[in-house]
Design an enzyme around this catalytic site. Structure first.
Site, mmCIF file in Angstrom:
data_model
loop_
_atom_site.group_PDB
_atom_site.id
_atom_site.type_symbol
_atom_site.label_atom_id
_atom_site.label_comp_id
_atom_site.label_asym_id
_atom_site.label_seq_id
_atom_site.Cartn_x
_atom_site.Cartn_y
_atom_site.Cartn_z
ATOM 1 N N LYS A 173 -26.907 -45.050 -32.025
ATOM 2 C CA LYS A 173 -26.400 -44.624 -33.322
ATOM 3 C C LYS A 173 -25.047 -45.280 -33.558
ATOM 4 C CE LYS A 173 -28.683 -40.111 -32.871
ATOM 5 N NZ LYS A 173 -28.489 -38.636 -32.806
ATOM 6 N N LYS A 214 -22.447 -40.420 -39.185
ATOM 7 C CA LYS A 214 -22.164 -39.037 -38.773
ATOM 8 C C LYS A 214 -21.252 -39.001 -37.552
ATOM 9 C CE LYS A 214 -24.831 -38.838 -34.959
ATOM 10 N NZ LYS A 214 -24.491 -38.281 -33.617
ATOM 11 N N SER A 270 -20.775 -32.687 -28.464
ATOM 12 C CA SER A 270 -20.713 -34.013 -29.077
ATOM 13 C C SER A 270 -19.471 -34.749 -28.581
ATOM 14 C CB SER A 270 -20.649 -33.880 -30.603
ATOM 15 O OG SER A 270 -20.159 -35.077 -31.188
ATOM 16 N N ASN A 321 -18.137 -37.317 -29.872
ATOM 17 C CA ASN A 321 -17.300 -37.678 -31.020
ATOM 18 C C ASN A 321 -16.464 -36.490 -31.489
ATOM 19 O OD1 ASN A 321 -18.311 -40.541 -31.736
ATOM 20 N ND2 ASN A 321 -20.195 -39.373 -31.472
ATOM 21 N N LEU A 338 -18.822 -42.207 -23.557
ATOM 22 C CA LEU A 338 -18.843 -43.005 -24.776
ATOM 23 C C LEU A 338 -18.847 -42.134 -26.028
ATOM 24 C CD1 LEU A 338 -19.250 -45.856 -26.085
ATOM 25 C CD2 LEU A 338 -21.693 -45.343 -26.023
ATOM 26 N N GLU A 346 -19.459 -43.095 -29.676
ATOM 27 C CA GLU A 346 -19.850 -44.238 -30.510
ATOM 28 C C GLU A 346 -19.020 -44.346 -31.783
ATOM 29 O OE1 GLU A 346 -21.955 -46.738 -30.087
ATOM 30 O OE2 GLU A 346 -23.818 -46.114 -29.131
#
Length: 328
Positions: free
Chosen positions: A106, A189, A252, A254, A276, A278
């Site tokens: 993603k 997102k 998540s 992120n 990671l 993204e």
């Protein structure tokens, strides 16, 4: 054509997908580059440290040789977006020219602006390419908790057939032909989840986080529309569904990165686990692509500037809150 599936990438997400597909009755070859680790998985029949306490399904065969992939009609690339081109390039001559290749990443390639199917096509040449996306955490899928994702492929009948073959107990795969819409939902997102984490980390309250998600979703839809994506795609699992999940849970990566930034940690210390996120790689290229298409994405742009060190988190929030009022 869907009895045998190869998954490239034996990280948490690739392994979780292998478990889901095996539970659906598929024979799964799980490829990882670390030969010793793959042999250990094969010997112990467990997922090891990446998914502790989870046993490998009997239908999963861990391997470390690319030659093992030659006979598979369906390949799933479960590697990070920024490593996708390099990994796909290694598959030249190793997979059948008739193989269908799906990306489970993603993001957007930051050097080229390629979406994931474009990156694979550039690296591999003529194949049928598609994408898997949607609201899903690896740990949930690995444990067999109810999860639904989307498979996007240009050929509707093929997409439906593969989606049915990969669906199993607790794991539903819907199908779509809107590849670009699914790619954009998955990429954008992640950036918006960083923004949601920042709002939470600063202690701005649930009302502010809800407003950020709603206005961020409006940005996502504008950008997707500029690429010809279908509105219903963005309202579905790979758009709104994935945004709601990723922008509301510390699971998540992120969102967790945003939480740390919002709490005042410098970027270098905001991700001590090294896992990671993204969105940190996607933010700048997404903001740049939006600017070139004259698509307003102030939240995405603010995240990109924060990550680049061009503005502080408090100043970015103040700028967003002082934007001119407009009709929704």
């Amino acid at each position: 054509m869907t009895d045998r599936v190869a998954i490239i990438g034996a990280g948490a997400w690739g392994t979780a997908l292998a478990l889901a597909f095996a539970r659906a009755g598929r024979a799964v070859t799980l490829w990882g580059r670390d030969a010793a680790r793959m042999q250990a998985m094969a010997n112990s029949r467990t997922c090891g440290e990446i998914l502790p306490g989870i046993a490998l399904e009997p239908g999963i065969r861990p391997v470390s040789a690319l030659a093992e992939l030659a006979a598979h009609p369906l390949i799933v690339m479960a590697v990070p977006t920024q490593a996708l081109w390099t990994m796909a390039r290694q598959l030249r001559g190793e997979v059948a020219p008739t193989a269908i290749i799906l990306s489970a990443a993603k993001g957007i390639e930051r050097e080229t602006g390629y979406f994931v199917t474009e990156s694979m096509a550039d690296a591999l040449g003529p194949h049928r390419f598609g994408v898997l996306s949607g609201p899903s955490f690896a740990a949930d899928v690995a444990r067999g908790l109810p999860t639904a994702i989307v498979l996007a492929l240009a050929e509707a009948e093929t997409a439906e057939r593969i989606a049915q073959a990969l669906s199993g107990p607790g794991f539903r795969v819907y199908h779509s032909t809107d590849i670009r819409g699914v790619e954009i939902g998955g990429a954008a997102k992640n950036v918006l989840a960083i923004a949601a984490g920042i709002v939470a980390g600063m202690g701005l309250g649930e009302s502010a986080r809800a407003a950020m998600i709603a206005r961020g979703f409006a940005e996502l839809r504008r950008f997707a529309a500029s690429h010809g994506a279908r509105p219903e795609t963005l309202m579905g699992l790979s758009g709104l569904g994935d945004l709601v999940l990723t922008a509301s849970s510390p699971q998540s990566r992120n969102y967790a990165l945003g939480l740390a930034l919002g709490a005042g940690k410098p970027l270098a210390a905001a991700n001590p686990s090294g896992k990671l996120a993204e969105g940190a790689f996607t933010a700048a290229i997404l903001a740049d692509m939006a600017a070139r298409r004259q698509v307003e994405m102030p939240i995405v742009t603010a995240v990109a500037r924060v990550l680049a060190g061009a503005i502080s988190v408090p100043d970015a929030v103040r700028e967003l809150m002082s934007r001119p009022l407009r009709a929704e």
